[in-house]
Design a protein around this motif. Sequence first.
Motif, PDB file in Angstrom:
ATOM      1  N   GLY A  28       0.819  -1.213   0.000  1.00 37.63           N
ATOM      2  CA  GLY A  28       0.000   0.000   0.000  1.00 37.63           C
ATOM      3  C   GLY A  28       0.847   1.254   0.000  1.00 37.63           C
ATOM      4  O   GLY A  28       2.072   1.216   0.087  1.00 37.63           O
ATOM      5  N   SER A  29       0.178   2.386  -0.077  1.00 32.67           N
ATOM      6  CA  SER A  29       0.886   3.667  -0.254  1.00 32.67           C
ATOM      7  C   SER A  29       1.358   4.272   1.055  1.00 32.67           C
ATOM      8  O   SER A  29       2.325   5.026   1.082  1.00 32.67           O
ATOM      9  N   ARG A  30       0.697   3.955   2.176  1.00 37.56           N
ATOM     10  CA  ARG A  30       1.096   4.526   3.469  1.00 37.56           C
ATOM     11  C   ARG A  30       1.837   3.488   4.288  1.00 37.56           C
ATOM     12  O   ARG A  30       1.352   2.378   4.496  1.00 37.56           O
ATOM     13  N   ARG A  31       3.020   3.846   4.731  1.00 39.39           N
ATOM     14  CA  ARG A  31       3.838   2.859   5.432  1.00 39.39           C
ATOM     15  C   ARG A  31       4.399   3.386   6.739  1.00 39.39           C
ATOM     16  O   ARG A  31       5.332   2.845   7.288  1.00 39.39           O
ATOM     17  N   GLU A  32       3.863   4.483   7.250  1.00 41.92           N
ATOM     18  CA  GLU A  32       4.331   4.980   8.533  1.00 41.92           C
ATOM     19  C   GLU A  32       3.707   4.150   9.659  1.00 41.92           C
ATOM     20  O   GLU A  32       2.581   3.679   9.540  1.00 41.92           O
ATOM     21  N   THR A  33       4.457   4.009  10.736  1.00 39.69           N
ATOM     22  CA  THR A  33       4.024   3.288  11.946  1.00 39.69           C
ATOM     23  C   THR A  33       3.237   2.018  11.610  1.00 39.69           C
ATOM     24  O   THR A  33       2.047   1.918  11.908  1.00 39.69           O
ATOM     25  N   PRO A  34       3.882   1.052  10.953  1.00 33.34           N
ATOM     26  CA  PRO A  34       3.154  -0.147  10.529  1.00 33.34           C
ATOM     27  C   PRO A  34       2.517  -0.915  11.666  1.00 33.34           C
ATOM     28  O   PRO A  34       1.456  -1.519  11.500  1.00 33.34           O
ATOM     29  N   SER A  35       3.141  -0.890  12.845  1.00 30.40           N
ATOM     30  CA  SER A  35       2.570  -1.653  13.962  1.00 30.40           C
ATOM     31  C   SER A  35       1.180  -1.159  14.329  1.00 30.40           C
ATOM     32  O   SER A  35       0.326  -1.927  14.784  1.00 30.40           O
ATOM     33  N   GLU A  36       0.938   0.137  14.125  1.00 36.10           N
ATOM     34  CA  GLU A  36      -0.384   0.680  14.418  1.00 36.10           C
ATOM     35  C   GLU A  36      -1.429   0.136  13.451  1.00 36.10           C
ATOM     36  O   GLU A  36      -2.584  -0.068  13.814  1.00 36.10           O
ATOM     37  N   PHE A  37      -1.015  -0.086  12.215  1.00 37.52           N
ATOM     38  CA  PHE A  37      -1.932  -0.698  11.257  1.00 37.52           C
ATOM     39  C   PHE A  37      -2.292  -2.111  11.702  1.00 37.52           C
ATOM     40  O   PHE A  37      -3.442  -2.533  11.670  1.00 37.52           O
ATOM     41  N   PHE A  38      -1.280  -2.871  12.123  1.00 40.27           N
ATOM     42  CA  PHE A  38      -1.475  -4.283  12.397  1.00 40.27           C
ATOM     43  C   PHE A  38      -2.176  -4.546  13.732  1.00 40.27           C
ATOM     44  O   PHE A  38      -2.738  -5.620  13.926  1.00 40.27           O
ATOM     45  N   THR A  39      -2.127  -3.582  14.640  1.00 39.06           N
ATOM     46  CA  THR A  39      -2.828  -3.763  15.911  1.00 39.06           C
ATOM     47  C   THR A  39      -4.252  -3.227  15.853  1.00 39.06           C
ATOM     48  O   THR A  39      -4.997  -3.347  16.827  1.00 39.06           O
ATOM     49  N   SER A  40      -4.642  -2.666  14.725  1.00 35.85           N
ATOM     50  CA  SER A  40      -5.979  -2.093  14.605  1.00 35.85           C
ATOM     51  C   SER A  40      -7.034  -3.191  14.513  1.00 35.85           C
ATOM     52  O   SER A  40      -6.774  -4.307  14.056  1.00 35.85           O
ATOM     53  N   PHE A  41      -8.237  -2.852  14.956  1.00 35.83           N
ATOM     54  CA  PHE A  41      -9.352  -3.791  14.860  1.00 35.83           C
ATOM     55  C   PHE A  41      -9.671  -4.096  13.399  1.00 35.83           C
ATOM     56  O   PHE A  41     -10.073  -5.204  13.058  1.00 35.83           O
ATOM     57  N   ARG A  42      -9.430  -3.105  12.534  1.00 38.81           N
ATOM     58  CA  ARG A  42      -9.720  -3.320  11.114  1.00 38.81           C
ATOM     59  C   ARG A  42      -8.792  -4.378  10.509  1.00 38.81           C
ATOM     60  O   ARG A  42      -9.198  -5.119   9.624  1.00 38.81           O
ATOM     61  N   MET A  43      -7.551  -4.466  10.980  1.00 41.10           N
ATOM     62  CA  MET A  43      -6.648  -5.508  10.491  1.00 41.10           C
ATOM     63  C   MET A  43      -7.177  -6.881  10.890  1.00 41.10           C
ATOM     64  O   MET A  43      -7.147  -7.831  10.095  1.00 41.10           O
ATOM     65  N   LYS A  44      -7.664  -6.991  12.117  1.00 41.50           N
ATOM     66  CA  LYS A  44      -8.247  -8.255  12.561  1.00 41.50           C
ATOM     67  C   LYS A  44      -9.455  -8.619  11.694  1.00 41.50           C
ATOM     68  O   LYS A  44      -9.608  -9.774  11.279  1.00 41.50           O
ATOM     69  N   GLN A  45     -10.304  -7.633  11.411  1.00 45.69           N
ATOM     70  CA  GLN A  45     -11.456  -7.871  10.543  1.00 45.69           C
ATOM     71  C   GLN A  45     -11.020  -8.287   9.143  1.00 45.69           C
ATOM     72  O   GLN A  45     -11.628  -9.157   8.514  1.00 45.69           O
ATOM     73  N   PHE A  46      -9.955  -7.637   8.667  1.00 47.71           N
ATOM     74  CA  PHE A  46      -9.440  -7.936   7.322  1.00 47.71           C
ATOM     75  C   PHE A  46      -9.000  -9.393   7.218  1.00 47.71           C
ATOM     76  O   PHE A  46      -9.362 -10.097   6.269  1.00 47.71           O
ATOM     77  N   ILE A  47      -8.223  -9.868   8.189  1.00 51.39           N
ATOM     78  CA  ILE A  47      -7.743 -11.249   8.166  1.00 51.39           C
ATOM     79  C   ILE A  47      -8.924 -12.215   8.194  1.00 51.39           C
ATOM     80  O   ILE A  47      -8.974 -13.199   7.444  1.00 51.39           O
ATOM     81  N   GLN A  48      -9.898 -11.932   9.045  1.00 48.94           N
ATOM     82  CA  GLN A  48     -11.074 -12.798   9.128  1.00 48.94           C
ATOM     83  C   GLN A  48     -11.862 -12.780   7.825  1.00 48.94           C
ATOM     84  O   GLN A  48     -12.346 -13.821   7.363  1.00 48.94           O
ATOM     85  N   ALA A  49     -11.947 -11.598   7.212  1.00 48.72           N
ATOM     86  CA  ALA A  49     -12.746 -11.460   5.991  1.00 48.72           C
ATOM     87  C   ALA A  49     -12.128 -12.212   4.823  1.00 48.72           C
ATOM     88  O   ALA A  49     -12.825 -12.925   4.097  1.00 48.72           O
ATOM     89  N   VAL A  50     -10.804 -12.069   4.618  1.00 48.37           N
ATOM     90  CA  VAL A  50     -10.196 -12.739   3.466  1.00 48.37           C
ATOM     91  C   VAL A  50     -10.202 -14.247   3.648  1.00 48.37           C
ATOM     92  O   VAL A  50     -10.273 -14.995   2.669  1.00 48.37           O
ATOM     93  N   ARG A  51     -10.148 -14.688   4.875  1.00 47.78           N
ATOM     94  CA  ARG A  51     -10.186 -16.136   5.092  1.00 47.78           C
ATOM     95  C   ARG A  51     -11.575 -16.708   4.843  1.00 47.78           C
ATOM     96  O   ARG A  51     -11.733 -17.734   4.173  1.00 47.78           O
ATOM     97  N   LYS A  52     -12.603 -16.043   5.365  1.00 44.82           N
ATOM     98  CA  LYS A  52     -13.962 -16.546   5.206  1.00 44.82           C
ATOM     99  C   LYS A  52     -14.479 -16.342   3.781  1.00 44.82           C
ATOM    100  O   LYS A  52     -15.296 -17.115   3.285  1.00 44.82           O
TER     101      LYS A  52
END
Length: 299
Positions: free
Chosen positions: A212-236
């Motif tokens: 993606g285009s934004r790469r600042e503070t990546p850990s904040e992206f990965f700890t977000s609730f939306r990241m958790k939703q994303f992983i669940q969504a692509v799997r299901k």
Amino acid sequence: MSDWQRSQPGSGEKESLEQDQQRERAGASEEHAYFLERKERLKRELGHTDSEDSRMLVPSSLELGPGAVDKYVISKQIVRMQEPRRLTPDDLEERRIIYPESPNRALVNKFRDLRTKLLELSGGNNFTMVVSGAGEGAGSSFVALNLAAAFAFDQSKTALIIDCNLREPSLHSVLDIIPDQGLTDFLDDPDYDIARILYPTGIPRLRLIPAGSRRETPSEFFTSFRMKQFIQAVRKRYPDRFIVLDTAPISDSPDARILTELCDYGLLVIPHGKITPAAAEQAATAFNPDKFVGAIING
């Protein structure tokens, strides 16, 4: 009165019977419409074109039930997934990507063996896996990409590789893709459609989600609730898809540890002869032991 006459319902009973039949037909029609919509959505997600529709035969949803129809449609769509371009054998050799007819049988067999062991571990079910290196230059992207390619060998399965190395993303370059958007764009925008960040790789049944285009503070992206939703969504969303996440080295970043908590398994790549046994052990213990499946020595 004949037996035939006695078997006929009265006018009240006949009207009730007709109403029941009408309700059954209406319910069947609604169910049929649901599965038609489901089929169309799957076609869009898996790249099916309208010109192929007349050649695709789908059993009756009312005969086989929801699960059977979904599985049948998915399997048919996977076989016919379209690639806007195809990497040639020379392209794949240059990029060090395995393919079924590769002359480097030793490398192909190593990844096939790894795939088999992981399938045994998962009971044949699809899963999400983090691949991370024990240090810079470990070759985690090489391992992650080839493992995903090995899963895509199976014509009834697909694979998705996600570039979660936001500091130094490389998969789009290896695959010669110029992405407009990627994972961080999706995580930034709650209305973003996953389909916008799925890119054909030129390898049958293998898709890429770039960093993606934004790469600042990546850990904040990965700890977000939306990241958790994303992983669940692509799997299901893709029940026949194996998902591999390529991350920054676990020794240099918390990203791999964070993402492993959201995934099923974690795999460590150790660069041959470049780190000490103590450093390799330290990297391995950084994973959640319940999800750590082992290490590969690369080199």
